[in-house]
Design an enzyme around this catalytic site. Sequence first.
Site, PDB file in Angstrom:
ATOM      1  N   CYS A  17      12.378   2.387  59.901  1.00  0.00           N
ATOM      2  CA  CYS A  17      12.065   0.704  59.907  1.00  0.00           C
ATOM      3  C   CYS A  17      11.569   0.098  58.525  1.00  0.00           C
ATOM      4  CB  CYS A  17      10.945   0.643  60.604  1.00  0.00           C
ATOM      5  SG  CYS A  17      11.151   1.194  62.467  1.00  0.00           S
ATOM      6  N   ASP A 365      26.576   9.415  48.014  1.00  0.00           N
ATOM      7  CA  ASP A 365      25.174   9.650  47.671  1.00  0.00           C
ATOM      8  C   ASP A 365      24.797  11.101  48.716  1.00  0.00           C
ATOM      9  OD1 ASP A 365      23.944   8.622  50.443  1.00  0.00           O
ATOM     10  OD2 ASP A 365      25.211   7.141  49.477  1.00  0.00           O
ATOM     11  N   CYS A 401      15.286  16.375  59.780  1.00  0.00           N
ATOM     12  CA  CYS A 401      14.128  15.325  59.619  1.00  0.00           C
ATOM     13  C   CYS A 401      13.367  15.139  60.829  1.00  0.00           C
ATOM     14  CB  CYS A 401      14.620  14.170  58.772  1.00  0.00           C
ATOM     15  SG  CYS A 401      12.963  13.280  58.412  1.00  0.00           S
ATOM     16  N   CYS A 452       8.697  14.985  49.705  1.00  0.00           N
ATOM     17  CA  CYS A 452       9.249  15.710  50.812  1.00  0.00           C
ATOM     18  C   CYS A 452      10.590  16.154  50.289  1.00  0.00           C
ATOM     19  CB  CYS A 452       9.006  15.167  52.033  1.00  0.00           C
ATOM     20  SG  CYS A 452       9.793  15.898  53.373  1.00  0.00           S
ATOM     21  N   CYS A 455      14.573  18.386  54.372  1.00  0.00           N
ATOM     22  CA  CYS A 455      15.911  18.712  54.939  1.00  0.00           C
ATOM     23  C   CYS A 455      16.842  19.202  53.880  1.00  0.00           C
ATOM     24  CB  CYS A 455      16.429  16.894  55.208  1.00  0.00           C
ATOM     25  SG  CYS A 455      16.402  15.821  53.739  1.00  0.00           S
TER      26      CYS A 455
HETATM   27 FE1  SF4 Z   1      12.902  13.447  55.973  1.00  0.00          FE
HETATM   28 FE2  SF4 Z   1      14.441  14.643  54.313  1.00  0.00          FE
HETATM   29 FE3  SF4 Z   1      13.191  12.430  53.842  1.00  0.00          FE
HETATM   30 FE4  SF4 Z   1      11.702  14.633  54.146  1.00  0.00          FE
HETATM   31  S1  SF4 Z   1      13.151  14.232  52.432  1.00  0.00           S
HETATM   32  S2  SF4 Z   1      11.012  12.703  55.087  1.00  0.00           S
HETATM   33  S3  SF4 Z   1      12.962  15.705  55.607  1.00  0.00           S
HETATM   34  S4  SF4 Z   1      14.810  12.601  55.077  1.00  0.00           S
END
Ligand code: SF4
Length: 476
Positions: A17, A365, A401, A452, A455
């Site tokens: 969002c 990408d 994710c 983060c 993923c």
């Molecule tokens: Fe989700 Fe990957 Fe983004 Fe982490 S880096 S919030 S796992 S899409």
Amino acid sequence: MPQEAIVPLIEGPREACGVFAAYTPRQRVSSVIYFGLYALQHRGQESAGIATSDGETVTVFKDLGLVAQVFDEPALAGLDGHLGIGHARYSTTGSNNWANAQPAHRQVGNTSFALGHNGNLTNTRDLATRLGIKGATTDSDLMAEGIARALDDERSDARGLEMAIMEVAPTWEGAFSLVLMDQGRIVGLRDPNGFRPLCLGSLPEGGWVIASETAALDMVGAQFVREVAAGEMVVIDAGGVHSYPISHNVKPGLCLFEFVYFARPDSHMYGRGIHAARHQMGVTLAAEHPADGDVVVPVPESGLPAAQGFAAASGIPYADGLVKNRYIGRTFIEPTQNLRDRGIRLKLNPIPDNLRGRRVVLVDDSIVRGSTTRKLVQIVRDAGAVEVHLRVSSPPYRWPCFYGMDTSDRSELLAAERSVEDIAAFLEVDSLAYLSLEGLLGATGADPEGFCTACLSGEYPTPVPIDADKLLLERL
Ligand code: SF4
């Protein structure tokens, strides 16, 4: 407005969002929010909504569709007041129907409040049990309900909303960048990891805005002030901006995919321009994985800066080989495979003159599910390319994710169980290489510890739902 599912004509990673809030004593707030949401349309195209207040009454208008489809001049004129919030939604939890459109609204005694959420909570089942809610709901609704119950516990003073938020926010796990409002204030809030972005801007004629991305500040003429910090709540009222910590367990972990794909190239995060970072990804990719090619071709549009960087670093000429039809975004069609197949050709068409007889270095990408990429490779070959060397400006996307990107089913991920060689064979490319995680983090120019990467690395910053992916948890 039809109620069928809205499906993308081309599949990329999909985001949860876009959120926006404004406190504008000197102009009609609904117009400011409208243009803010318009700038955030890429983050969610299924529904749009705005809530405003004139100091006494909160009014909400929301519907399925794009921002420009949902709002017209009479709708905006009906949204009175000088403060409000807006939301553009992509549904990662809950189905796409009107009831799930945001802002979510509650009336508790004399307090009327609204909430817009970007991200995904990971403990929705616990929260629902705690609140005694059975049946279908969304994480955003559970947050609104939690705040409403806390308000109910006799908080009718002027700071009721922020006190209620501070009480219930520690029970939320996962990703939440929120905008909220009651009759007299707007609130911006980020989870202790700050998975999803949120920034603060000031309006030159007086007033404040809060937005998912800095490009939305630009759109309404606001000056960037700062990012809302991970684990911070900002409250804006007639007295200005007030900041409160909502957690003492803060560990910044901005979604790395904001830099790869989600964010607009004209936004900046962690003080770094997204376009510059993507360009650098291409430069690093060319150094890590050179290719023998005659021409570097981007997959429009998010692969564009990385392709430019790859071409500049490699010395291979850059050329447009695929044209995106900008006027086809999402449409109300049945999500059958047949239509999706046709949809790709509707959205991306080749320029054979730039491809025929060439060894093409195709730069994208990311590859998440892979079905679109496979078809793109075929389109490039059909247009006359003699070789296709695919270079990807992020590492293989192997893990689901749980924080707001639509990939919680690991079985859908192309790279989950496959080697790079197997993926190359599936995509029918002559060679395939991915940017390393170190290369990607380096290209952002930000502290690598501030992201983060779950993923891509399998290292989750927070506990993830036990039953969400048993296979994944067995492996972990
Ligand atoms: Fe989700 Fe990957 Fe983004 Fe982490 S880096 S919030 S796992 S899409």
